[in-house]
Design a protein around this motif. Structure first.
Motif, PDB file in Angstrom:
ATOM      1  N   SER A  38       0.832  -1.214   0.000  1.00  0.00           N
ATOM      2  CA  SER A  38       0.000   0.000   0.000  1.00  0.00           C
ATOM      3  C   SER A  38       0.863   1.259   0.000  1.00  0.00           C
ATOM      4  N   ASN A  39       2.182   1.054   0.003  1.00  0.00           N
ATOM      5  CA  ASN A  39       3.118   2.169  -0.028  1.00  0.00           C
ATOM      6  C   ASN A  39       3.054   2.883  -1.377  1.00  0.00           C
ATOM      7  N   TRP A  40       3.260   4.201  -1.388  1.00  0.00           N
ATOM      8  CA  TRP A  40       3.192   4.962  -2.638  1.00  0.00           C
ATOM      9  C   TRP A  40       4.216   4.476  -3.651  1.00  0.00           C
ATOM     10  N   ARG A  41       5.397   4.087  -3.180  1.00  0.00           N
ATOM     11  CA  ARG A  41       6.434   3.578  -4.103  1.00  0.00           C
ATOM     12  C   ARG A  41       5.932   2.357  -4.858  1.00  0.00           C
ATOM     13  N   TYR A  42       5.272   1.470  -4.108  1.00  0.00           N
ATOM     14  CA  TYR A  42       4.786   0.228  -4.722  1.00  0.00           C
ATOM     15  C   TYR A  42       3.656   0.519  -5.711  1.00  0.00           C
ATOM     16  N   LEU A  43       2.726   1.373  -5.291  1.00  0.00           N
ATOM     17  CA  LEU A  43       1.574   1.702  -6.152  1.00  0.00           C
ATOM     18  C   LEU A  43       2.027   2.403  -7.430  1.00  0.00           C
ATOM     19  N   HIS A  44       3.077   3.221  -7.346  1.00  0.00           N
ATOM     20  CA  HIS A  44       3.620   3.881  -8.538  1.00  0.00           C
ATOM     21  C   HIS A  44       4.143   2.860  -9.544  1.00  0.00           C
ATOM     22  N   GLY A  45       4.679   1.759  -9.029  1.00  0.00           N
ATOM     23  CA  GLY A  45       5.269   0.745  -9.908  1.00  0.00           C
ATOM     24  C   GLY A  45       4.254  -0.200 -10.528  1.00  0.00           C
ATOM     25  N   CYS A  46       3.026  -0.144 -10.056  1.00  0.00           N
ATOM     26  CA  CYS A  46       1.980  -1.044 -10.572  1.00  0.00           C
ATOM     27  C   CYS A  46       1.357  -0.460 -11.842  1.00  0.00           C
ATOM     28  N   LYS A  47       2.067  -0.597 -12.939  1.00  0.00           N
ATOM     29  CA  LYS A  47       1.576  -0.103 -14.231  1.00  0.00           C
ATOM     30  C   LYS A  47       1.273  -1.290 -15.146  1.00  0.00           C
ATOM     31  N   VAL A  48       0.405  -1.070 -16.106  1.00  0.00           N
ATOM     32  CA  VAL A  48       0.025  -2.132 -17.049  1.00  0.00           C
ATOM     33  C   VAL A  48       1.276  -2.646 -17.774  1.00  0.00           C
TER      34      VAL A  48
END
Length: 215
Positions: free
Chosen positions: A70-80
């Motif tokens: 749920s960290n912003w770093r992780y969410l930023h990396g979740c791209k298609v």
């Protein structure tokens, strides 16, 4: 001889557990930069890999993994199209649109909460970011004059006075006459034991005592 058993220190802080995971599985977890999307079902692999590890429990692992994803770093990396990885860093399938959209929504909501919290704090303390009121112009002007005057006083060099030998003075000798903290140049016209008659640079002729005459 009694055998001493060393008690293993359990990790209870999520931050410490994530740092521990990054140390043990550096190709999967990271502490800096954009994080890689994790393999679906990675928790089970993690629980099995650390089954005999006394530092962490399944409950602690689950909480730490939830915080990591749920960290912003992780969410930023979740791209298609981004590749998910397993514990060894091996690719385990590309991230689908549905999961990328979910991550983007989570990120937007997290940022909105932070912005809302900051706005609430600002509203509760409106004077926190206010600048100090400017001084009246007259006060500033007076303060400026004081500083300028103090600066002049500090910069003003004091004259070095060297005692003069009255017996060695003769007509035409150049001397200095002490006036306050200043010294004025003068030429001896006549010399006595305790005083001398001198002519200043401005043409003024005066008689001064020996204690005011210097070389």
């Amino acid at each position: 001889m009694t055998e001493v058993q060393t008690e293993v220190q359990k990790l209870t802080n999520n931050k410490e557990i994530i740092a521990y995971l990054a140390e043990k599985f550096p190709l999967c977890f990271s502490l800096e930069g954009e994080a890689k999307p994790l393999k679906i079902g990675l928790f089970q692999d993690l629980a099995e890999a650390l089954a005999d590890d006394e530092k962490v429990s399944k409950t602690q692992l689950r909480q730490a993994l939830r915080q990591y994803t749920s960290n912003w770093r992780y969410l930023h990396g979740c791209k298609v199209g981004a590749q998910r990885v397993d514990l060894a860093g091996n690719p385990c399938g590309a991230l689908e649109q549905e999961h990328a959209d979910h991550a983007a929504k989570q990120l937007a909501e997290a940022k909105a909460k932070v912005a809302e919290k900051r706005a609430a704090e600002k509203a509760a303390n409106p004077n926190a970011n206010k600048k100090r009121p400017a001084r009246p112009a007259a006060e500033n002007k007076t303060e400026g004059k004081k500083k300028a005057f103090a600066g002049k006083q500090q910069r003003k060099p004091k004259a070095d006075f060297v005692a003069v030998d009255m017996e060695s003075l003769a007509k035409g000798s150049k001397v200095k006459v002490k006036v306050g903290d200043k010294a004025k140049n003068a030429v001896v016209l006549e010399n006595t034991k305790d005083s001398a008659r001198v002519e200043l640079d401005n043409g003024l002729v005066i008689t001064v005592s020996a204690d005011r005459l210097f070389a």
